[in-house]
Write a protein that holds these residues in place. Structure first.
Motif, PDB file in Angstrom:
ATOM      1  N   PRO A  10       0.823  -1.210   0.000  1.00 43.79           N
ATOM      2  CA  PRO A  10       0.000   0.000   0.000  1.00 43.79           C
ATOM      3  C   PRO A  10       0.857   1.261   0.000  1.00 43.79           C
ATOM      4  N   SER A  11       0.315   2.307  -0.598  1.00 43.12           N
ATOM      5  CA  SER A  11       0.972   3.610  -0.568  1.00 43.12           C
ATOM      6  C   SER A  11       0.596   4.333   0.719  1.00 43.12           C
ATOM      7  N   MET A  14      -2.530   7.115   3.209  1.00 44.49           N
ATOM      8  CA  MET A  14      -3.718   6.662   2.493  1.00 44.49           C
ATOM      9  C   MET A  14      -4.768   7.769   2.480  1.00 44.49           C
ATOM     10  N   GLU A  25      -8.812   2.085   5.881  1.00 39.63           N
ATOM     11  CA  GLU A  25      -7.858   0.977   5.949  1.00 39.63           C
ATOM     12  C   GLU A  25      -7.113   0.915   7.280  1.00 39.63           C
ATOM     13  N   VAL A  38       4.762  -0.370   3.745  1.00 40.23           N
ATOM     14  CA  VAL A  38       4.099   0.599   2.868  1.00 40.23           C
ATOM     15  C   VAL A  38       5.135   1.214   1.929  1.00 40.23           C
TER      16      VAL A  38
END
Length: 410
Positions: A10-11, A14, A25, A38
């Protein structure tokens, strides 16, 4: 952490689906994988800490470094943003205390700690009240709807930091305008760079003048006198300290004023409680600091040794970012975190960080926020938003969350 590059992660940060709540998330991450991998805006991998207990444990660990020169230090900007803002970034960080490790960090911090004691800030309180009253006068005199950000949120911390640093009265309007431009995303990078250069030049000139004159009763004057007795800082570091105080104190407090006012307007029952019982203001202020935790990706570190945290091994030379927003909505610590509760004990939030780098100016920030909230709603009991809260221009693109404009009627 090279294996992180072999698969998609994931970036971070968020995206918020609602400006008044963390990304959805975070709850799942906190429950299932509170120390997880991340990708930062600069494309590099890092570990994300999303649990309140683990965040405080990590930030108190002497095995982490705050040295942003380390190649693994988590980057908050995309390569394009870094290139465009390089001159501003370089001017505004110089040799900044917040990126130093022991023993340098402790030596620098000791030079300043007495300036932000409860006693010193209490003595400043009447002057903060005058500044708040004058700013609200300007808001009242503005055409309707008036922008709370322009007349109060930005003005109050700018003028307070001028008072603290000892900026001459005749230069404060210019100082305030330059400080405003530093966070104005509607102007060009060149204009923001010019504002940053102007502030740096003003503060450097001010430091030189105070070095050459009799001691002055302001933070810069006392810092120079203290440094003569026990040499710790170079002139460039004194200027860098002044710039740090401006940037850190001004932007964060300004954004919290705007968000806090909107939160109170959107929660009339809590607003009524505070207005009926001003003794609630300190706990209300801390609750709003917890609720928004606006420095979403500002708390970054690098592991100086291997660290075991939450069942995960963070290897030496790996980057780490602590989400204050995720940690301060940890429902194992703050029951029903989505609810603003001014009777809750929120003082152990990490909106000001934690450990040796915990915000030095937190006492001043609290005083400014308390005085603004009390005075604004006492003087303008009919204050209201001119547009719905969900239509305000929130700073979803900024390192420090906030609102660009808050049009109000009264």
């Amino acid at each position: 952490m090279s294996e992180m590059l072999d698969h998609e992660v994931p970036s971070f940060p968020m995206a918020r689906e609602c400006p008044m709540r963390p990304p959805a998330e975070y709850r799942e991450i906190r429950k299932q994988e509170p120390v997880s991998r991340v990708r930062m805006p600069d494309g590099q991998p890092a570990w994300l800490v999303a649990n309140h207990e683990l965040a405080r444990k990590l930030l108190a660990d002497p095995r982490v470094s705050s040295d942003r020169r380390h190649p693994a230090f988590p980057g908050r900007m995309t390569p394009e943003q870094r290139t465009a803002g390089e001159r501003v970034r370089r001017l505004n960080t110089r040799r900044s205390m917040i990126f130093l490790d022991p023993p340098d960090h402790g030596n620098h911090r000791r030079m300043l700690v007495s300036e932000f004691s409860l006693r010193r800030i209490a003595a400043l309180r009447p002057r903060v009240q005058e500044i708040v009253d004058r700013s609200i006068d300007n808001l009242l005199a503005a055409p309707h709807p008036a922008d709370l950000v322009e007349h109060v949120s930005l003005a109050v911390p700018s003028l307070v930091i001028c008072e603290l640093l000892g900026v001459p009265y005749e230069q404060r309007d210019s100082f305030h305008e330059w400080a405003r431009k530093l966070v104005d995303r509607t102007i060009s990078v060149q204009e923001r760079t010019a504002a940053s250069e102007a502030i740096n030049h003003l503060l450097e000139t001010l430091v030189i003048e105070k070095e050459q004159s009799a001691a002055t009763d302001d933070l810069i004057g006392r810092l120079i006198a203290r440094n003569r007795e026990t040499p710790v800082l170079t002139r460039d570091e004194i200027v860098g300290t002044a710039v740090l105080l401006l940037i850190a104190g001004h932007q964060s407090t300004a954004n919290m004023i705007s968000l806090g006012v909107v939160a109170l307007l959107e929660n009339p029952e809590q607003k009524a409680q505070v207005m009926a019982d001003p003794s609630l203001l300190p706990s209300a202020t801390d609750e709003m600091l917890r609720y928004f935790s606006i420095g979403e990706n500002l708390i970054a570190r690098v592991a100086a040794e291997d660290i075991e945290l939450g069942g995960v091994t963070i290897r030496k030379d790996e980057g780490i970012v602590v989400s204050g927003l995720a940690a301060d909505w940890d429902d194992e610590v703050f029951a029903n975190p989505e609810r603003l509760d001014f009777h809750r004990d929120s003082r152990h939030h990490i909106a000001f960080g934690y450990g040796m780098h915990q915000c030095l100016g937190q006492n001043l920030a609290r005083v400014e926020l308390e005085i603004v909230f009390e005075t604004l709603f006492r003087r303008l009991p009919n204050l209201s938003l001119a547009v719905p809260a969900d239509e305000l221009p929130y700073k979803n693109d900024a390192a420090i969350f906030g609102i660009y404009q808050v049009p109000v009627n009264f």
